[in-house]
Design a protein around this motif. Structure first.
Motif, PDB file in Angstrom:
ATOM      1  N   ASP A 177       0.829  -1.114  -0.081  1.00 51.40           N
ATOM      2  CA  ASP A 177       0.071   0.040   0.082  1.00 51.40           C
ATOM      3  C   ASP A 177       0.964   1.154  -0.159  1.00 51.40           C
ATOM      4  O   ASP A 177       1.637   1.415   0.877  1.00 51.40           O
ATOM      5  N   LEU A 178       0.585   2.099  -1.157  1.00 52.10           N
ATOM      6  CA  LEU A 178       1.754   3.184  -1.263  1.00 52.10           C
ATOM      7  C   LEU A 178       1.238   4.471  -0.500  1.00 52.10           C
ATOM      8  O   LEU A 178       1.825   5.510  -0.441  1.00 52.10           O
ATOM      9  N   MET A 202       3.205   6.319   1.997  1.00 53.03           N
ATOM     10  CA  MET A 202       4.526   6.955   1.329  1.00 53.03           C
ATOM     11  C   MET A 202       4.124   8.360   0.770  1.00 53.03           C
ATOM     12  O   MET A 202       4.928   9.330   0.959  1.00 53.03           O
ATOM     13  N   ILE A 203       2.996   8.179   0.214  1.00 49.58           N
ATOM     14  CA  ILE A 203       2.551   9.321  -0.597  1.00 49.58           C
ATOM     15  C   ILE A 203       2.365  10.387   0.382  1.00 49.58           C
ATOM     16  O   ILE A 203       2.813  11.583   0.156  1.00 49.58           O
ATOM     17  N   VAL A 231       5.605  11.916   1.606  1.00 51.32           N
ATOM     18  CA  VAL A 231       6.192  12.600   0.556  1.00 51.32           C
ATOM     19  C   VAL A 231       5.499  14.140   0.497  1.00 51.32           C
ATOM     20  O   VAL A 231       6.120  15.211   0.226  1.00 51.32           O
ATOM     21  N   PHE A 232       4.181  13.945   0.445  1.00 54.96           N
ATOM     22  CA  PHE A 232       3.352  15.097   0.244  1.00 54.96           C
ATOM     23  C   PHE A 232       3.778  16.035   1.395  1.00 54.96           C
ATOM     24  O   PHE A 232       3.774  17.487   1.291  1.00 54.96           O
ATOM     25  N   LEU A 258       6.712  16.164   3.082  1.00 56.83           N
ATOM     26  CA  LEU A 258       7.872  17.126   2.899  1.00 56.83           C
ATOM     27  C   LEU A 258       8.055  17.960   1.781  1.00 56.83           C
ATOM     28  O   LEU A 258       8.581  18.906   1.891  1.00 56.83           O
ATOM     29  N   LEU A 259       7.060  17.518   0.683  1.00 51.14           N
ATOM     30  CA  LEU A 259       6.921  18.418  -0.372  1.00 51.14           C
ATOM     31  C   LEU A 259       6.478  19.817   0.142  1.00 51.14           C
ATOM     32  O   LEU A 259       7.051  21.056  -0.276  1.00 51.14           O
ATOM     33  N   PHE A 297       6.505  21.109   3.204  1.00 57.16           N
ATOM     34  CA  PHE A 297       7.529  21.614   4.142  1.00 57.16           C
ATOM     35  C   PHE A 297       8.370  22.501   3.262  1.00 57.16           C
ATOM     36  O   PHE A 297       8.697  23.622   3.579  1.00 57.16           O
ATOM     37  N   PHE A 298       8.900  21.863   2.143  1.00 52.14           N
ATOM     38  CA  PHE A 298      10.122  22.474   1.296  1.00 52.14           C
ATOM     39  C   PHE A 298       9.596  23.590   0.525  1.00 52.14           C
ATOM     40  O   PHE A 298       9.894  24.449   0.323  1.00 52.14           O
ATOM     41  N   ILE A 299       8.170  23.569  -0.017  1.00 53.10           N
ATOM     42  CA  ILE A 299       7.830  24.607  -0.705  1.00 53.10           C
ATOM     43  C   ILE A 299       7.687  25.701   0.231  1.00 53.10           C
ATOM     44  O   ILE A 299       7.813  26.898  -0.038  1.00 53.10           O
ATOM     45  N   THR A 316       9.332  26.422   3.145  1.00 53.31           N
ATOM     46  CA  THR A 316      10.210  27.264   3.573  1.00 53.31           C
ATOM     47  C   THR A 316      11.181  27.461   2.766  1.00 53.31           C
ATOM     48  O   THR A 316      12.228  28.201   2.954  1.00 53.31           O
ATOM     49  N   ALA A 317      10.902  27.244   1.307  1.00 50.53           N
ATOM     50  CA  ALA A 317      11.980  27.816   0.213  1.00 50.53           C
ATOM     51  C   ALA A 317      11.926  29.538   0.270  1.00 50.53           C
ATOM     52  O   ALA A 317      10.830  29.964  -0.040  1.00 50.53           O
ATOM     53  N   VAL A 363       5.778  13.868  -8.000  1.00 52.14           N
ATOM     54  CA  VAL A 363       5.520  14.524  -6.535  1.00 52.14           C
ATOM     55  C   VAL A 363       7.169  14.494  -6.136  1.00 52.14           C
ATOM     56  O   VAL A 363       7.649  15.342  -5.669  1.00 52.14           O
ATOM     57  N   LEU A 370       9.598  17.416  -5.384  1.00 48.89           N
ATOM     58  CA  LEU A 370      10.322  17.441  -3.753  1.00 48.89           C
ATOM     59  C   LEU A 370      11.842  17.491  -3.964  1.00 48.89           C
ATOM     60  O   LEU A 370      12.399  18.273  -3.217  1.00 48.89           O
ATOM     61  N   PHE A 416      12.636  21.063  -4.916  1.00 51.35           N
ATOM     62  CA  PHE A 416      12.541  22.087  -3.646  1.00 51.35           C
ATOM     63  C   PHE A 416      13.681  21.719  -2.651  1.00 51.35           C
ATOM     64  O   PHE A 416      13.946  22.784  -2.103  1.00 51.35           O
ATOM     65  N   THR A 450      16.199  24.797  -1.913  1.00 45.77           N
ATOM     66  CA  THR A 450      16.023  25.400  -0.494  1.00 45.77           C
ATOM     67  C   THR A 450      17.135  25.771  -0.214  1.00 45.77           C
ATOM     68  O   THR A 450      18.219  25.178   0.023  1.00 45.77           O
ATOM     69  N   VAL A 451      17.316  26.951   0.424  1.00 48.52           N
ATOM     70  CA  VAL A 451      18.591  27.533   0.894  1.00 48.52           C
ATOM     71  C   VAL A 451      18.306  28.039   2.314  1.00 48.52           C
ATOM     72  O   VAL A 451      17.359  29.013   2.476  1.00 48.52           O
TER      73      VAL A 451
END
Lengths: 138, 138
Positions: free
Chosen positions: A18-19, A22-23, A26-27, A29-30, A32-34, A36-37, B28, B32, B35, B39-40
């Motif tokens: 079952d993925l 994980m998805i 990953v979302f 994380l994605l 979060f990085f969007i 904080t960028a 995705v 990921l 980003f 990200t800096v």
């Protein structure tokens, strides 16, 4: 149809994991990085400072354009107070006489910092090369 | 067909077949990674300053050490006041990792030129490369 059934049974002998978790992960994380960028975009210019205090001696040189910023943040060129708007013209005429002349902006420590940057900007507007402009203290 | 499938599969409860999620996961993941790479984790100085207006300012490098000098002549780094004397302590360790790291000084237009000048000198003493010392403008 019995063939099809066989095929599905073979596929299911190795069950797909079952993925979804994980998805989800990953979302997160994605996102979060969007968030904080930080696309820091700064405008500005390089600050050239003389190697040592000895270099300001060459200010006496005829080919060097010296702009002095006094304590009261007035710009002085050649003994006269000049407005900021006149600086590009001064630089331009100096470069016409001698196109390699360095420019020294000598600021009083208690002058407003913005004036120094504005004068540097005015010098660039007058066609000076960024590497030729040096900032010193008086 | 759907009947056969339902009888063969142990995990699908619903009548509709599950869509293939792999292309979405690929997409995705690419986002990921993009980003993460862009990200800096740059520490903003934590104070807002009024910059000098300059039309000739060039775009400065993104990954830089950001120092701020406020109108009250206080030097900030990463949300903390470090003072002129603390500039070297801040800059030196960061230059150990990357000696080509640029410094952007966000100086308030009403700060004393002398203080900004001292910060510039401290940066150069700490080992910042000459053409990597920059001043932020508007």
């Amino acid at each position: 149809m019995p063939l099809g059934k066989d095929r599905f049974e073979i596929d299911d002998s190795d069950p797909e994991p079952d993925l979804s978790p994980m998805i989800d992960c990953v979302f997160i994380l994605l996102i979060f990085f969007i968030v904080t960028a930080t696309f820091v975009e700064e405008d500005g210019f390089v600050v050239n400072r003389p190697e040592d205090s000895e270099n300001s001696a060459q200010a006496n040189d005829d080919q060097t354009l010296v702009l002095v910023i006094r304590k009261d943040s007035q710009i002085v060129h050649d003994g006269r107070v000049v407005p900021l708007s006149a600086v590009p013209g001064i630089v331009e005429s100096q470069l016409q006489r001698e196109d390699r002349s360095p420019i020294i902006i000598q600021s009083h420590p208690q002058s407003r910092n913005g004036v120094t940057y504005e004068v540097q900007n005015a010098c660039l507007e007058g066609g000076a090369k960024p590497t030729k402009i040096t900032l010193t203290d008086s | 067909m759907s009947l056969v499938r339902r009888s063969g599969s142990s995990f699908s409860e619903d009548d509709e077949p599950k869509p293939d999620l792999s292309p979405m996961i690929d997409c995705v993941f690419i986002l990921l990674i993009f980003f993460i790479v862009t990200t800096v984790f740059q520490k903003p100085p934590g104070v807002e300053v009024t910059r000098a207006r300059a039309s000739k300012g060039a775009r400065l490098e993104k990954n830089s050490i950001l120092l701020a000098v406020t109108a009250e002549n206080k030097v900030f780094y990463g949300g903390q006041e470090v003072g002129v004397g603390g500039v070297q302590n801040v800059v030196r360790p960061m230059l150990l990792e990357d000696e080509e790291l640029p410094v952007i000084i966000q100086a308030d237009t009403n700060a004393f030129r002398g203080i900004v000048s001292d910060v510039e000198k401290q940066c150069l003493l700490a080992g910042v490369k000459k053409n990597k010392l920059t001043a932020a403008t508007q």
